[in-house]
Scaffold this active site. Structure first.
Site, PDB file in Angstrom:
ATOM      1  N   ASP A  14      33.744  31.390  48.891  1.00  0.00           N
ATOM      2  CA  ASP A  14      34.734  32.442  48.693  1.00  0.00           C
ATOM      3  C   ASP A  14      34.332  33.667  49.508  1.00  0.00           C
ATOM      4  O   ASP A  14      33.550  34.492  49.065  1.00  0.00           O
ATOM      5  CB  ASP A  14      34.860  32.795  47.211  1.00  0.00           C
ATOM      6  CG  ASP A  14      35.985  33.788  46.921  1.00  0.00           C
ATOM      7  OD1 ASP A  14      36.480  34.421  47.884  1.00  0.00           O
ATOM      8  OD2 ASP A  14      36.365  33.933  45.758  1.00  0.00           O
TER       9      ASP A  14
ATOM     10  N   HIS B 156      34.716  41.341  47.883  1.00  0.00           N
ATOM     11  CA  HIS B 156      33.400  41.231  47.270  1.00  0.00           C
ATOM     12  C   HIS B 156      32.255  41.635  48.207  1.00  0.00           C
ATOM     13  O   HIS B 156      31.086  41.500  47.827  1.00  0.00           O
ATOM     14  CB  HIS B 156      33.193  39.806  46.767  1.00  0.00           C
ATOM     15  CG  HIS B 156      34.340  39.305  45.943  1.00  0.00           C
ATOM     16  ND1 HIS B 156      34.635  39.842  44.708  1.00  0.00           N
ATOM     17  CD2 HIS B 156      35.285  38.360  46.201  1.00  0.00           C
ATOM     18  CE1 HIS B 156      35.710  39.217  44.221  1.00  0.00           C
ATOM     19  NE2 HIS B 156      36.114  38.335  45.108  1.00  0.00           N
TER      20      HIS B 156
ATOM     21  N   ILE C 253      33.431  44.313  44.270  1.00  0.00           N
ATOM     22  CA  ILE C 253      33.224  43.798  42.926  1.00  0.00           C
ATOM     23  C   ILE C 253      32.648  42.387  42.988  1.00  0.00           C
ATOM     24  O   ILE C 253      32.681  41.717  44.031  1.00  0.00           O
ATOM     25  CB  ILE C 253      34.539  43.802  42.119  1.00  0.00           C
ATOM     26  CG1 ILE C 253      35.562  42.837  42.744  1.00  0.00           C
ATOM     27  CG2 ILE C 253      35.106  45.211  42.034  1.00  0.00           C
ATOM     28  CD1 ILE C 253      36.846  42.696  41.933  1.00  0.00           C
TER      29      ILE C 253
ATOM     30  N   GLY D  32      35.137  36.941  40.333  1.00  0.00           N
ATOM     31  CA  GLY D  32      35.425  36.503  38.976  1.00  0.00           C
ATOM     32  C   GLY D  32      34.828  35.139  38.686  1.00  0.00           C
ATOM     33  O   GLY D  32      34.329  34.885  37.588  1.00  0.00           O
TER      34      GLY D  32
END
Length: 281
Positions: free
Chosen positions: A186, A191, A206, A209
């Site tokens: 990913d 991120h 961040i 998830g």
């Protein structure tokens, strides 16, 4: 900008994903295996330890399913969406190496007012035998794409368990964890790229998830399934707020004979809610 509603329910072309032990081990490190004690989870982090058989963390299943395309979702800013929910069902424990063939589709597009919820489903089979491996279901929340007059979507049947949790696990997340997890596939710049993250309304990049989801899955595996992936059947949860690298995750678990309910929090605030695990007791 608008969503392409014509693709709902239309299966996309099949896609294949091949993996080997290097992918399995990198994923385990990406979701924190061995961080607290490098010798505690060698069956998930090494392939040549004496007397240790390499095994696959159940949440790795999400990486081998869902690789198939499902057409053009529409025209919208990629910084405007976040992962909303994720669920998967394992049909058997995953092999350390293999090839999966998956077919994906958009199962629904729901109108949440100021935003849209897009739900996808994927099924993956062993490419060599055709045997089922995993079924996944996920959703993304796209800001600014609601208001099209559609159905708001189904309501989840989940209630917060009463009483104290049967188990509680805490994992500190290192400040560089997102940079490691992105190597599992990913590469969303949300991120890693501060400027891209700012477009999404965040002060800094961040955590993925699905990295939080993987940490949570590890906690469930060890606390409920006796660290045996063969007992881990399915997992689902809703992402409720972002996690920042450097945060500390607390996973609270209520087990009830084959079903466990869970909630993952940071500083007492839920980051994964409405969690449910099914397992063999």
């Amino acid at each position: 900008m608008s969503l392409n509603h014509e693709i709902v329910g239309v299966p996309g072309p099949p896609a294949e994903r091949t993996w080997d032990s290097s992918d399995v081990l990198l994923y385990a490190l990406g979701v924190g295996a061995g961080q607290a004690d490098p010798l505690a989870e060698l069956e998930f982090t090494t392939e040549n330890s004496s007397g240790v058989t390499t095994r696959v963390l159940p949440t790795f299943a999400n990486l081998i399913s869902g690789g198939g395309g499902f057409g053009n979702l529409g025209d919208f800013d990629p910084a405007s969406f976040v992962h909303a929910e994720q669920a998967f069902t394992l049909h058997r424990p995953l092999p350390v190496a293999g090839t999966a063939r998956s077919v994906s589709k958009v199962a629904g597009m729901y109108d949440k007012g100021s935003a849209a919820l897009v739900v996808t489903e994927s099924t993956a089979v062993d490419a060599a035998t055709g045997d089922p491996l995993v079924t996944t279901r996920g959703s993304i929340f796209i800001r600014g794409e609601g208001g099209f007059g559609g159905d708001r979507g189904p309501t989840a049947d989940w209630a917060m368990p009463s009483g104290p949790p049967d188990a509680q696990v805490t994992y500190p997340v290192p400040a560089d964890q997102a940079l490691l997890y992105r190597l599992t596939g990913d590469r969303n710049p949300l991120h890693s790229d501060p400027k891209f993250a700012a477009r999404g309304g965040f002060d800094r990049p961040i955590l993925h998830g699905m990295c939080t989801y993987g940490y949570t899955g590890r906690a469930l595996l060890h606390a409920v399934c006796g660290s045996d992936p063969g007992r881990f059947l399915s997992m689902e949860g809703r992402f409720t707020r972002p996690v920042m690298p450097g945060d500390e995750l607390t996973i609270s678990i209520w087990a009830d004979g084959g079903t466990a309910y869970f909630r993952t929090t940071v500083g007492g605030q839920p980051v994964i809610d409405r969690g449910r695990l099914t397992y063999t007791s």
